[in-house]
Design a protein around this motif. Structure first.
Motif, short mmCIF file in Angstrom:
data_model
loop_
_atom_site.label_atom_id
_atom_site.label_comp_id
_atom_site.label_asym_id
_atom_site.label_seq_id
_atom_site.Cartn_x
_atom_site.Cartn_y
_atom_site.Cartn_z
N SER A 220 0.89 -1.17 0.00
CA SER A 220 0.00 0.00 0.00
C SER A 220 0.93 1.21 0.00
N GLN A 222 1.32 5.32 -0.46
CA GLN A 222 0.71 6.66 -0.55
C GLN A 222 1.67 7.56 -1.31
N GLY A 225 -0.20 13.04 -5.84
CA GLY A 225 -1.03 12.92 -7.04
C GLY A 225 -0.23 12.92 -8.32
N GLU A 228 1.48 9.50 -8.77
CA GLU A 228 0.65 8.31 -8.62
C GLU A 228 0.75 7.35 -9.81
N ARG A 232 2.40 3.57 -9.76
CA ARG A 232 1.52 2.43 -10.02
C ARG A 232 2.04 1.61 -11.21
N ASP A 243 -1.31 -1.24 -4.19
CA ASP A 243 -2.43 -0.29 -4.19
C ASP A 243 -1.80 1.09 -3.97
N GLN A 245 -2.31 5.18 -3.95
CA GLN A 245 -3.28 6.26 -3.86
C GLN A 245 -2.61 7.50 -3.28
N PHE A 248 -4.73 7.63 1.82
CA PHE A 248 -5.49 6.49 2.33
C PHE A 248 -6.35 6.97 3.50
#
Length: 368
Positions: A220, A222, A225, A228, A232, A243, A245, A248
């Motif tokens: 996970s 973080q 933006g 991102e 990913r 995951d 993002q 979170f």
């Protein structure tokens, strides 16, 4: 008879607002009324506050941002905010005013000082922030989230710990599953400032892990933006289950399920890690004022609960080696988890509540 009123003054980052939110939740449960004084930037962080908290937006400013004209207007904006806060305070007569730092807390704390309302500050970090430095000698008490906290000469603080949100307390001391030959979780969190380096270094460091270990890992991460998509894509291209993002909303759940946390050492992150009790690799934000993130990490590293990697020493190989060390030594990882718990102060919010109530009682007569 009207319920007593607590005025909370807090700035516009999670580090200031999360402990403020924790105190607001607790004081409302005790039957107090709670007002939050912040500016437009701070108001963006108020979504988690109980709906019965009155939000009061007030004018404030900082010399740290903007051009010459904006900087020239700062004193006038602050003066306007102080004046506005003072008029409201004369009307509301708060029983106690608590400042959590950040420049948006200046107007309410300055007004409380001028009007001699009972007041205290809470410092999250091991080094006083600029605004709390300003008020350290002008308040009745100083609550310290990180210990030891560097304080001005002759000033004493009380080690309260950093209040954590209710969602973190629900996971306090959650059972730790030691790393092994089964699915494992890695949680990667960076503060809003300077987290890009984690997005640059962490994914390739994980990708370097032995294939048999990598097959069991879910990440996970973080990421900012703007980072991102590339983060990913990198994980996907390297066959890593991740995951990614920008934020979170369930960090406490993810942290309680993690075998290892890789994080900045902001005060709130350190408090969450210690209350839930997880092994961590901490990478202090090098540009933090007074290098306070290194000071924040001291409790966990001294206890043997965390591995500290200074930003200057952070590289893919070094980080990959440390991740592998933790995940390949289950007994040591379990020991780190228990050591983290030993540094936690889940009672921090309750301690602050008691300080607020004592301050209201002892100064009731002299401050009205």
């Amino acid at each position: 008879m009207k319920a007593p009123l607590l005025m909370i003054a807090a700035g516009g980052t999670g580090g200031h607002m999360f402990p403020a939110q924790a105190l607001a939740e607790a004081m409302l449960k005790k039957g107090w009324r709670v007002k939050l004084s912040t500016d437009a930037r701070g108001a963006r962080y108020t979504g988690g506050f109980p709906h019965t908290t009155e939000i009061e937006q007030i004018s404030s400013a900082t010399f740290a941002r903007g051009g010459l004209i904006a900087k020239g207007l700062v004193p006038f904006r602050i003066a306007s905010g102080v004046l506005g806060a003072a008029f409201k305070m004369m009307r509301d007569k708060p029983d106690v005013v608590v400042g959590f730092g950040g420049y948006p807390s200046i107007p309410a704390m300055a007004a409380a000082t001028l009007l001699r309302r009972p007041r205290m500050i809470h410092e999250q970090n091991g080094v006083l922030g600029r605004v709390n430095q300003l008020f350290a000698k002008r308040v009745d008490q100083i609550a310290c989230g990180t210990w030891p906290t560097e304080l001005p000469e002759g000033i004493e603080g009380i080690h309260t710990g950093n209040p954590v949100r209710g969602t973190v307390l629900e996971r306090a001391g959650a059972g730790y599953i030691q790393p092994g030959d089964y699915p494992m979780e890695l949680l990667v969190i960076g503060g809003s400032q300077g987290a890009r380096i984690l997005s640059d270094i962490v994914p390739p460091a994980i990708a370097q892990l032995p294939m048999d270990m990598l097959a069991n890992i879910r990440v996970s991460h973080q990421a900012r933006g703007e980072d991102e998509d590339r983060v990913r894509d990198y994980y996907a291209e390297n066959g890593i289950d991740a995951d990614v993002q920008p934020f979170f909303h369930d960090v406490p759940r993810r942290m309680s399920e993690a075998q290892l946390v890789i994080s900045r050492s902001g005060a709130s992150s350190v408090a969450d890690i210690s209350v839930i009790g997880r092994p961590s690799i901490l990478i202090p934000f090098a540009a933090a004022t007074g290098d306070h993130q290194t000071a924040n990490a001291r409790g966990l590293t001294d206890a043997g609960a965390a591995i500290l990697i200074p930003e200057a020493a952070l590289n893919i190989d070094a980080l990959s080696e440390q991740i592998q060390t933790v995940l390949s030594t289950p007994e040591a990882a379990g020991k780190m988890s228990r050591a983290a718990l030993s540094t936690g102060k889940p009672e921090a919010t309750q301690t602050l509540v008691e300080m607020v109530e004592a301050l209201a009682n002892t100064t009731q007569g002299s401050s009205t």
